[in-house]
Design an enzyme around this catalytic site. Sequence first.
Site, PDB file in Angstrom:
ATOM      1  CG  ASP A  14     -41.538   2.460  23.233  1.00 30.79           C
ATOM      2  OD1 ASP A  14     -41.896   2.135  22.078  1.00 30.79           O
ATOM      3  OD2 ASP A  14     -40.757   1.774  23.923  1.00 30.79           O
TER       4      ASP A  14
ATOM      5  CB  SER B  95     -36.164  -2.769  20.564  1.00 29.12           C
ATOM      6  OG  SER B  95     -37.217  -2.650  19.669  1.00 29.12           O
TER       7      SER B  95
ATOM      8  CG  HIS C 284     -38.828   2.031  20.515  1.00 31.42           C
ATOM      9  ND1 HIS C 284     -39.095   1.101  21.490  1.00 31.42           N
ATOM     10  CD2 HIS C 284     -38.188   1.355  19.528  1.00 31.42           C
ATOM     11  CE1 HIS C 284     -38.651  -0.078  21.096  1.00 31.42           C
ATOM     12  NE2 HIS C 284     -38.096   0.050  19.919  1.00 31.42           N
TER      13      HIS C 284
END
Length: 402
Positions: free
Chosen positions: A342, A190, A372
């Site tokens: 995501d 991320s 995610h």
Amino acid sequence: MTGFKALCLGLFCVLFAIHIHVPIPSNIEERWKVMALDGIARTCSFVGRCLEHIGIMKYEEFISMIFRLDYTQPLSDEHVTVMDTAFVDVPVRLYLPKRKSETPRRAVIYLHGGAYCFGSFKHSGFDLLNRETANKLDAVVVAVDYRLAPQHLSPAPFEDSIAVVKFFLQDKVLTKYGVDPTRICVSGDSAGGRLAAAVTQQVQNDLEMKHKIKIQALFYPSLQIIDSYLPSLRENENGIIVTRDIAIKLLGLYLSEDKTLPEAMRKNQHMPLESRHLFKYVNWSILLPKKYRKDHVYNEPILGRTNFSLPALMDVRESPLLASDSQLQNLPLTYIVTCQHDILRDDGLMYVSRLQNVGVQVVHEHIENGFHGVLSYITPPTYLHLGLRIKDMYISWLDNNL
Ligand SMILES: *[C@@H]1O[C@H](CO)[C@@H](O)[C@H](O)[C@H]1NC(C)=O
Ligand SMILES: *[C@@H]1O[C@H](CO)[C@@H](O)[C@H](O)[C@H]1NC(C)=O
């Protein structure tokens, strides 16, 4: 006090019941568990917003408080010595294998996610991932706790990360930890994936750095902040665990104290006029494979509507997708995991296209039923089989390529 706690628990249950009804995509496995995890995330987010609205505490303070419940101590086990220390004043957790090694070891530098506002290597999931990496690969792992927003704005996380990497890549430090300078990986998920990508770009293009990165691993990385209307942001606007709205709110906290920035980002009109030439690097109508473009219509972002004097908006360290082809050419073998459900899916997909276009070797895993942050769910009681599979895939890829 027990009465108060019971009241809080009761209220939480009611809110949870309201927030768990959000439908999730049909191909998600362990459906009920994911719905519960997502329901908890939405409930916490809702409570955080209420507390902020009433003026009790900031949204991000509340969420940090929840996250800290999951922090671990540096516990050594029979295979790995684990210790918290600092490299150039940046906190790091080191995982040092206990086995004797005849030859220098491999090393992995891990940069955690958390939207630059939250998170730590102390999270049980990251701790397990890094411990297992150290043990299975007989490798040294360095996990980095860079400074966080809103106390520290852009580019503090990058500065801390590159400082740690440069410190670690010195001969005397590599020798101290018995690390082979030709076998070093940078990984991140991320926001940490963005840091890993930016750090790797910097190191590979820095003529003064003698040692380079051998491979990089990016899990659902965030790789650009200039177009907030990519197909994946449209399709997952109200997605599992992370919604578009929350992502933009947190990005705003990290980029600027200007409270009008998030609203401009929501409308995709935050970029200045002089950024026009950069949009070719994130033009998804060219860079996304047709399968993901679907019937989405490309809209040019509205430029010059607002005039934020924010260098970060056009900074390649915040948007690694803005690197030129000649900078990308120097990148090492790259492992990218993208998830279908995501908001950041298309960031990763576009990076795959750009790297492949300039001949960089890419190993791309697209997880059709992924969402995610799934790699964070690998410790009880919140582990998911998908998270465990991605962990195992990553570690065996590292073992074969590092
Ligand atoms: C993006 O690509 C399309 C072609 O698919 C083109 O018409 C458009 O002008 C491009 N926009 C930018 C900002 O590069
Ligand atoms: C932003 O700056 C440009 C150039 O200085 C100017 O033309 C434009 O009117 C400004 N826009 C706003 C909304 O202030």
